[in-house]
Design a protein around this motif. Sequence first.
Motif, PDB file in Angstrom:
ATOM      1  N   ARG A 134       1.054  -1.383  -0.104  1.00  8.01           N
ATOM      2  CA  ARG A 134       0.081  -0.119  -0.013  1.00  8.01           C
ATOM      3  C   ARG A 134       0.721   1.232  -0.039  1.00  8.01           C
ATOM      4  NH1 ARG A 134      -2.342   3.667   3.385  1.00  8.01           N
ATOM      5  NH2 ARG A 134      -4.454   4.434   3.016  1.00  8.01           N
ATOM      6  N   ARG A 135       1.895   1.189   0.814  1.00  6.63           N
ATOM      7  CA  ARG A 135       2.730   2.586   0.844  1.00  6.63           C
ATOM      8  C   ARG A 135       3.566   2.649  -0.456  1.00  6.63           C
ATOM      9  NH1 ARG A 135       6.388   0.424   4.811  1.00  6.63           N
ATOM     10  NH2 ARG A 135       4.674   1.200   6.332  1.00  6.63           N
ATOM     11  N   ASN A 136       4.192   1.504  -1.010  1.00  4.66           N
ATOM     12  CA  ASN A 136       4.546   1.740  -2.433  1.00  4.66           C
ATOM     13  C   ASN A 136       4.068   2.119  -3.472  1.00  4.66           C
ATOM     14  OD1 ASN A 136       7.043   1.185  -0.981  1.00  4.66           O
ATOM     15  ND2 ASN A 136       7.055  -0.982  -1.330  1.00  4.66           N
ATOM     16  N   THR A 137       2.652   1.617  -3.527  1.00  2.00           N
ATOM     17  CA  THR A 137       1.707   2.038  -4.779  1.00  2.00           C
ATOM     18  C   THR A 137       0.835   2.862  -4.465  1.00  2.00           C
ATOM     19  OG1 THR A 137       0.460   0.199  -4.227  1.00  2.00           O
ATOM     20  CG2 THR A 137       1.929  -0.460  -5.238  1.00  2.00           C
ATOM     21  N   TRP A 138       1.095   3.791  -3.327  1.00  3.09           N
ATOM     22  CA  TRP A 138      -0.141   4.775  -3.292  1.00  3.09           C
ATOM     23  C   TRP A 138      -0.153   5.931  -4.151  1.00  3.09           C
ATOM     24  CZ3 TRP A 138      -4.328   4.446  -0.368  1.00  3.09           C
ATOM     25  CH2 TRP A 138      -5.243   5.832  -0.206  1.00  3.09           C
ATOM     26  N   GLU A 140      -1.781   9.421  -4.505  1.00  5.61           N
ATOM     27  CA  GLU A 140      -2.687  10.490  -3.563  1.00  5.61           C
ATOM     28  C   GLU A 140      -3.450  11.490  -4.725  1.00  5.61           C
ATOM     29  OE1 GLU A 140      -4.348  12.458  -0.731  1.00  5.61           O
ATOM     30  OE2 GLU A 140      -2.986  11.047  -0.645  1.00  5.61           O
ATOM     31  N   THR A 141      -2.637  11.658  -5.895  1.00  7.84           N
ATOM     32  CA  THR A 141      -3.198  12.422  -7.024  1.00  7.84           C
ATOM     33  C   THR A 141      -2.619  11.902  -8.483  1.00  7.84           C
ATOM     34  OG1 THR A 141      -1.608  14.128  -7.125  1.00  7.84           O
ATOM     35  CG2 THR A 141      -3.417  14.573  -5.420  1.00  7.84           C
ATOM     36  N   ILE A 147      -7.590  14.416  -7.138  1.00  8.89           N
ATOM     37  CA  ILE A 147      -7.524  13.607  -5.961  1.00  8.89           C
ATOM     38  C   ILE A 147      -7.885  12.204  -6.309  1.00  8.89           C
ATOM     39  CG2 ILE A 147      -8.113  13.198  -3.558  1.00  8.89           C
ATOM     40  CD1 ILE A 147      -8.437  15.958  -2.917  1.00  8.89           C
ATOM     41  N   LEU A 148      -6.824  11.165  -5.924  1.00 14.75           N
ATOM     42  CA  LEU A 148      -7.359   9.782  -6.242  1.00 14.75           C
ATOM     43  C   LEU A 148      -7.405   8.910  -4.829  1.00 14.75           C
ATOM     44  CD1 LEU A 148      -5.057   8.956  -9.102  1.00 14.75           C
ATOM     45  CD2 LEU A 148      -7.381   9.385  -9.233  1.00 14.75           C
ATOM     46  N   ARG A 149      -6.438   9.232  -4.074  1.00 11.99           N
ATOM     47  CA  ARG A 149      -6.496   8.482  -2.759  1.00 11.99           C
ATOM     48  C   ARG A 149      -6.696   6.907  -2.885  1.00 11.99           C
ATOM     49  NH1 ARG A 149      -9.520  13.197   0.257  1.00 11.99           N
ATOM     50  NH2 ARG A 149      -7.800  14.300   0.485  1.00 11.99           N
ATOM     51  N   ALA A 179      -7.836   0.333  -1.767  1.00 13.90           N
ATOM     52  CA  ALA A 179      -7.994  -0.583  -3.031  1.00 13.90           C
ATOM     53  C   ALA A 179      -9.099  -0.331  -3.789  1.00 13.90           C
ATOM     54  CB  ALA A 179      -7.806  -2.122  -2.468  1.00 13.90           C
ATOM     55  N   ILE A 180      -9.016  -0.456  -4.850  1.00 14.90           N
ATOM     56  CA  ILE A 180     -10.452  -0.245  -5.805  1.00 14.90           C
ATOM     57  C   ILE A 180     -10.479  -1.499  -6.641  1.00 14.90           C
ATOM     58  CG2 ILE A 180     -10.515   2.400  -5.709  1.00 14.90           C
ATOM     59  CD1 ILE A 180      -8.974   1.976  -8.857  1.00 14.90           C
ATOM     60  N   GLN A 181      -9.688  -2.481  -6.743  1.00 13.19           N
ATOM     61  CA  GLN A 181      -9.922  -3.557  -7.311  1.00 13.19           C
ATOM     62  C   GLN A 181     -10.367  -4.876  -6.513  1.00 13.19           C
ATOM     63  OE1 GLN A 181      -6.265  -3.308 -10.398  1.00 13.19           O
ATOM     64  NE2 GLN A 181      -5.785  -3.370  -8.456  1.00 13.19           N
TER      65      GLN A 181
END
Length: 188
Positions: A134-138, A140-141, A147-149, A179-181
């Motif tokens: 999560r940290r490596n693939t975050w 934000e925009t 804004i994506l987040r 996560a969106i998937q």
Amino acid sequence: MGRFSALEWPVFRQLRSGDHLGRGPAVASAKTRATQSRNATADRVVQSICPYCAVGCGQRVYVKDEKVVQIEGDPDSPVSRGRLCPKGAASEQLVNAPGRQYDVLYRAPRATEWQKLDRDTAIDMIAERFVRSRRNTWQETDDEGRILRRTMGIASLGGATLDNEENYLIKKLFTAAGAIQIENQARI
């Protein structure tokens, strides 16, 4: 096996017993009368819910010597009223499968053998990898500053063996993590 007697043929038993339509005890052989179900010898019956889908069909689990010997539909269940689908009816095989795994197995990258892990170690490994991914693939925009987040490095594929409540909590967890998937096998 005993000596054969034509008088034991079902039609003769019907005539002898007065069961002319063949709907009573005359049609049952001695072997049939001596047979009893696996349920008859069970020590106790436990009510349960079928694990296969989100319908929640009721089951009666028959236990003898602390081993599941039979699983049937629960006629007292308002959901299934004693009926089970083929998977639910075969769930005793899930419980008693000879190849069922009871240990957490882990195979390190490029390793050729599996090793047993205790549950807490496995959970810690999964949590650490989840947070790192999560940290490596975050994101934000996006490139235009919108804004994506979200993270595209985590996906979830749920299974139909979980009930509605478990799938709901998993969906909430992954959504909260960005996560969106998120998909479920029951919907595919």
